[in-house]
Design a protein around this motif. Sequence first.
Motif, PDB file in Angstrom:
ATOM      1  N   GLY A 246      48.584  44.433  35.384  1.00 43.22           N
ATOM      2  CA  GLY A 246      48.116  43.924  36.739  1.00 43.22           C
ATOM      3  C   GLY A 246      48.107  45.240  37.676  1.00 43.22           C
ATOM      4  O   GLY A 246      47.725  46.241  37.582  1.00 43.22           O
ATOM      5  N   SER A 247      48.627  44.869  38.779  1.00 46.39           N
ATOM      6  CA  SER A 247      48.459  45.671  40.043  1.00 46.39           C
ATOM      7  C   SER A 247      49.435  46.993  39.615  1.00 46.39           C
ATOM      8  O   SER A 247      49.331  47.907  40.751  1.00 46.39           O
ATOM      9  N   ASN A 248      50.311  47.189  38.849  1.00 49.09           N
ATOM     10  CA  ASN A 248      51.318  48.009  38.563  1.00 49.09           C
ATOM     11  C   ASN A 248      50.082  49.401  38.238  1.00 49.09           C
ATOM     12  O   ASN A 248      50.534  50.627  38.540  1.00 49.09           O
ATOM     13  N   ALA A 249      48.983  49.220  37.903  1.00 48.42           N
ATOM     14  CA  ALA A 249      48.158  50.301  37.375  1.00 48.42           C
ATOM     15  C   ALA A 249      47.757  51.166  38.658  1.00 48.42           C
ATOM     16  O   ALA A 249      46.792  51.915  38.346  1.00 48.42           O
ATOM     17  N   LEU A 250      47.788  50.451  39.744  1.00 49.22           N
ATOM     18  CA  LEU A 250      47.461  50.955  40.823  1.00 49.22           C
ATOM     19  C   LEU A 250      48.236  52.335  41.205  1.00 49.22           C
ATOM     20  O   LEU A 250      48.016  53.391  42.060  1.00 49.22           O
ATOM     21  N   THR A 251      49.221  52.504  40.585  1.00 47.58           N
ATOM     22  CA  THR A 251      50.337  53.458  40.736  1.00 47.58           C
ATOM     23  C   THR A 251      50.006  54.209  39.504  1.00 47.58           C
ATOM     24  O   THR A 251      50.176  53.976  38.472  1.00 47.58           O
ATOM     25  N   MET A 252      49.422  55.767  39.917  1.00 42.60           N
ATOM     26  CA  MET A 252      48.891  56.578  38.906  1.00 42.60           C
ATOM     27  C   MET A 252      50.209  56.950  37.996  1.00 42.60           C
ATOM     28  O   MET A 252      49.896  56.723  36.547  1.00 42.60           O
ATOM     29  N   HIS A 253      51.370  57.250  38.310  1.00 42.50           N
ATOM     30  CA  HIS A 253      52.408  57.600  37.276  1.00 42.50           C
ATOM     31  C   HIS A 253      53.283  56.591  37.213  1.00 42.50           C
ATOM     32  O   HIS A 253      54.694  56.704  37.362  1.00 42.50           O
ATOM     33  N   TYR A 254      53.079  55.213  36.899  1.00 39.96           N
ATOM     34  CA  TYR A 254      53.960  54.083  36.909  1.00 39.96           C
ATOM     35  C   TYR A 254      54.472  54.182  35.650  1.00 39.96           C
ATOM     36  O   TYR A 254      53.961  54.118  34.503  1.00 39.96           O
ATOM     37  N   VAL A 255      55.759  54.421  35.632  1.00 40.84           N
ATOM     38  CA  VAL A 255      56.588  54.773  34.215  1.00 40.84           C
ATOM     39  C   VAL A 255      57.919  53.599  34.158  1.00 40.84           C
ATOM     40  O   VAL A 255      58.686  53.806  33.183  1.00 40.84           O
ATOM     41  N   ASN A 256      58.039  52.692  35.289  1.00 39.33           N
ATOM     42  CA  ASN A 256      59.166  51.872  35.153  1.00 39.33           C
ATOM     43  C   ASN A 256      58.987  51.051  33.810  1.00 39.33           C
ATOM     44  O   ASN A 256      60.332  50.790  33.357  1.00 39.33           O
ATOM     45  N   ASN A 257      58.059  50.451  33.544  1.00 38.84           N
ATOM     46  CA  ASN A 257      57.756  49.874  32.542  1.00 38.84           C
ATOM     47  C   ASN A 257      58.487  48.574  32.197  1.00 38.84           C
ATOM     48  O   ASN A 257      59.111  48.359  31.035  1.00 38.84           O
ATOM     49  N   ASP A 258      58.880  48.073  33.129  1.00 38.43           N
ATOM     50  CA  ASP A 258      59.957  46.962  33.324  1.00 38.43           C
ATOM     51  C   ASP A 258      59.470  45.422  33.874  1.00 38.43           C
ATOM     52  O   ASP A 258      60.448  44.517  33.901  1.00 38.43           O
ATOM     53  N   GLN A 259      58.323  45.172  33.735  1.00 33.23           N
ATOM     54  CA  GLN A 259      57.659  43.973  34.457  1.00 33.23           C
ATOM     55  C   GLN A 259      57.174  43.139  33.423  1.00 33.23           C
ATOM     56  O   GLN A 259      56.492  43.534  32.495  1.00 33.23           O
ATOM     57  N   PRO A 260      57.153  41.892  33.524  1.00 33.99           N
ATOM     58  CA  PRO A 260      56.621  41.006  32.777  1.00 33.99           C
ATOM     59  C   PRO A 260      54.934  41.045  32.726  1.00 33.99           C
ATOM     60  O   PRO A 260      54.479  41.269  33.551  1.00 33.99           O
TER      61      PRO A 260
END
Length: 443
Positions: A246-260
């Motif tokens: 979803g909208s986590n993709a709006l963060t270029m370097h999103y690496v938390n990788n902890d959401q459903p």
Amino acid sequence: MTHSHLMKQGEITPGLSASEYELRRSILMQGLPKGSIVIASSHRTRFMTNNIFYPFHQQTDFYYLCGFNEPDAALVLEKNDSPRGYKMTMFVALKNANVEMWEGARTGTEAAKEIFGADEAVDANLFRYRIVDMASRYENVYFDYPNASMFMPMDIAKKLHNKPDSDSITTTKSLSPLVQELRVIKSEAEIKIMRQAGEISGKAFIETMKFTNPERLEHQIYAKFDYECRMRGSQMMAYVPVVAGGSNALTMHYVNNDQPLHDGDLLLMDAGGELNGYASDITRTWPVNGKFTEAQKDLYEVVLHANKECIKLCTEEHGMSLNQIHDVSMRLTKEGLSKLGIKPLAHDVDRRLYPHHVGHYLGMDVHDTGDISRSRPLKEGMVITIEPGLYIPRDPAYPEKYQGIGIRIEDNVAIGKTVPHVLSVTAPKEVVDIEYCCASDKE
């Protein structure tokens, strides 16, 4: 002889021969003036906490020149008038039965000569005591000022380097830019490895698309991709993947990788396996539930068109640079948005909707040869990424149906004379192919 399942006769590392490493060193030394010495150091073992170490990854310039994949080592090349053109000295850890009982086999000094081609091999513990004297005999000293993870001791580096607070023996020159000039053009053997890395990662994307559904978590998608790469021969991830639902993709370097993951969202995954020291770097975006909405498909096709058109330009014949291709991708993105009736705010395309570059060099490092300008015309043998994207913020200036959607499509491309060679072709990116994969093998 210990890794016959991975290596052929005459290879120093899987897929790369002793003669290729020798050629790299020879070209480097031939380009240096008389009275030159090169000093390259490995990485040290790095620790996350007491006695718990991170997986070892070698310093890539050092690895490129000799293929030696152990910590706490150094390579010294002294230019001379011998038939070889230089003397090669390696500083390596000695064989030690007690240490090897805990940490595994070491190469040792004899094998450093017999296998890696050193003229002389010395106990690594003596490096700090010998290197200053060795360097003092040469007018031109090439080495890179170390960071904390490198084997070169900081106090020794200060003595070698022309620093105001040290007793410098000479003025030194940076080694890495010279090695990067060699690394930016890949050999046939290197491209073969990178093609294999791309194929492994592409097949992992297929299996990960099949695995995806709204009941998964982002970290499970990460785990699936990691598993599929390793089962096909990749030794590790080339970098920490972006697994953005979803909208986590709006963060270029999103690496938390902890959401459903959520039904109706897209999943953007930027990931790649590393194979035999060479990285892949691929991004795909697909629907969590397996079916694109019309709005998602509209934006996706804009990015896909830019991706494919830019790949066509990746030849020496076109004579374009990465910066020029980026300009093309920006124009295509604006045209695609206009056809959808989307009117970006002033300067919003390059600041928010598409804020990153279309690509970078790729090789032993994910962001390879960082000192090589992206304004340089592309040449045959270079390997780059092409990765246009679109990220629509939650802003009333944009149609609500597009808000919160992030899409990136990234391929790995080897520059050819007249034809680009897509190394990541195995990873599906057409809408019909993605939806087919997502519909396959659902439990």
